[in-house]
Design a protein around this motif. Structure first.
Motif, PDB file in Angstrom:
ATOM      1  N   GLN A  17      -8.026   2.707  -1.053  1.00  0.00           N
ATOM      2  CA  GLN A  17      -7.850   1.391  -0.451  1.00  0.00           C
ATOM      3  C   GLN A  17      -8.350   1.319   0.987  1.00  0.00           C
ATOM      4  OE1 GLN A  17      -6.968  -1.563  -1.436  1.00  0.00           O
ATOM      5  NE2 GLN A  17      -6.163  -1.217  -3.483  1.00  0.00           N
ATOM      6  N   HIS A  65      -5.039  -8.327  -2.281  1.00  0.00           N
ATOM      7  CA  HIS A  65      -6.140  -7.580  -2.901  1.00  0.00           C
ATOM      8  C   HIS A  65      -6.979  -8.571  -3.691  1.00  0.00           C
ATOM      9  CE1 HIS A  65      -3.979  -3.789  -2.053  1.00  0.00           C
ATOM     10  NE2 HIS A  65      -2.911  -4.467  -2.412  1.00  0.00           N
ATOM     11  N   LEU A  95       0.837  -1.191   0.000  1.00  0.00           N
ATOM     12  CA  LEU A  95       0.000   0.000   0.000  1.00  0.00           C
ATOM     13  C   LEU A  95       0.876   1.246   0.000  1.00  0.00           C
ATOM     14  CD1 LEU A  95      -2.347  -1.136   2.895  1.00  0.00           C
ATOM     15  CD2 LEU A  95      -3.013  -1.067   0.475  1.00  0.00           C
ATOM     16  N   GLN A 116     -10.355  -1.838   1.754  1.00  0.00           N
ATOM     17  CA  GLN A 116     -10.666  -2.486   0.487  1.00  0.00           C
ATOM     18  C   GLN A 116      -9.900  -3.799   0.330  1.00  0.00           C
ATOM     19  OE1 GLN A 116     -12.946  -1.433  -2.381  1.00  0.00           O
ATOM     20  NE2 GLN A 116     -12.556  -3.606  -2.061  1.00  0.00           N
ATOM     21  N   PHE A 117      -8.751  -3.899   0.925  1.00  0.00           N
ATOM     22  CA  PHE A 117      -7.885  -5.074   0.831  1.00  0.00           C
ATOM     23  C   PHE A 117      -8.186  -6.045   1.980  1.00  0.00           C
ATOM     24  CE2 PHE A 117      -5.994  -1.656   3.197  1.00  0.00           C
ATOM     25  CZ  PHE A 117      -5.500  -2.250   4.329  1.00  0.00           C
TER      26      PHE A 117
END
Length: 232
Positions: free
Chosen positions: A160, A136, A115, A172-173
């Motif tokens: 993210q 991801h 990230l 998001q991950f």
């Protein structure tokens, strides 16, 4: 008296993963709810809510009414700033409940990568994930809700993670997954999606062998920091 943590799951193998022991160690009693099957309590009642990932989308409410029901259930909880953590689909549902757009990406993001933390992200619990490849696995992404901080990005997805104060966190991950042998369930369960996205499961397995143990340690450290920052 123990605290309650409602865990909303959409798919059997997309579970709490490495996060489960950390939440229990922090004194929470886990209450599991299956999306679309189990009745949900008053949204303000659980001390903590964790909304997990899954293969359907926030905008699929016509085909899967649970998407609309979960989004609407989250609205009063998030408005009250009750502690809520969302992972992948869970974060997208939270973003939608906060009025943000969730839409398809040009290409799915599946695989391990690091990230890029924003300034707020560097000073958030996500600092524990700095330079650690995370997994991801998504084809849609959220816009950052009004009033929230954007915490992280990747080349494929500029949004993210978001936070709204210390109690609302959407990721998001997947910091809770990616370690073998449990990750093999993802490769088997999502085999059709992987084939459709032209992603080689052999490569993902190799990445999991390399990065899974460090992601487990970093993900658990991130979660501990977030839980310790919640209001008493």
């Amino acid at each position: 008296m123990s605290k309650s943590a409602l865990i909303l799951r959409h798919l059997a193998f997309e579970d709490l993963g490495s996060f489960g022991p950390v939440i229990e160690e922090d004194g929470y009693r886990l209450i599991h709810a299956e999306a679309g099957i189990d009745a949900l309590p008053d949204p303000l009642n659980p001390d903590l809510v964790v909304v997990l990932g899954g293969p359907i989308g926030v905008n699929d409410g016509d085909a899967y009414p649970t998407m609309t029901a979960e989004r609407d259930w989250l609205v009063p909880r998030l408005a009250a700033r009750r502690p809520t953590l969302g992972i992948c689909l869970g974060a997208q549902l939270m973003a939608a409940a906060l009025g943000a757009r969730v839409a398809a990406m040009p290409r799915k993001e599946i695989g391990f990568s690091t990230l890029s933390l924003t300034e707020p992200g560097i000073h958030s619990p996500l600092r524990h994930l700095s330079d650690v490849p995370v997994i991801h696995w998504h084809g849609e992404a959220f816009d950052i809700p009004d009033g929230a901080d954007n915490l992280a990005s990747t080349a494929a997805c500029a949004t993210q993670a978001f936070a709204m104060g210390p109690t609302i966190l959407g990721l998001q991950f997947h910091p809770e997954a990616g370690e073998l042998p449990a990750f093999e369930r993802w490769l088997i369960g999502h085999s059709v999606e992987l084939a459709g996205a032209d992603v080689d499961p052999t490569g993902l397995r190799r990445e999991a062998e390399t990065h899974g143990p460090s992601l487990k340690r970093a993900g658990q450290s991130m979660l501990r920091a977030w839980l310790r920052g919640l209001p008493a």
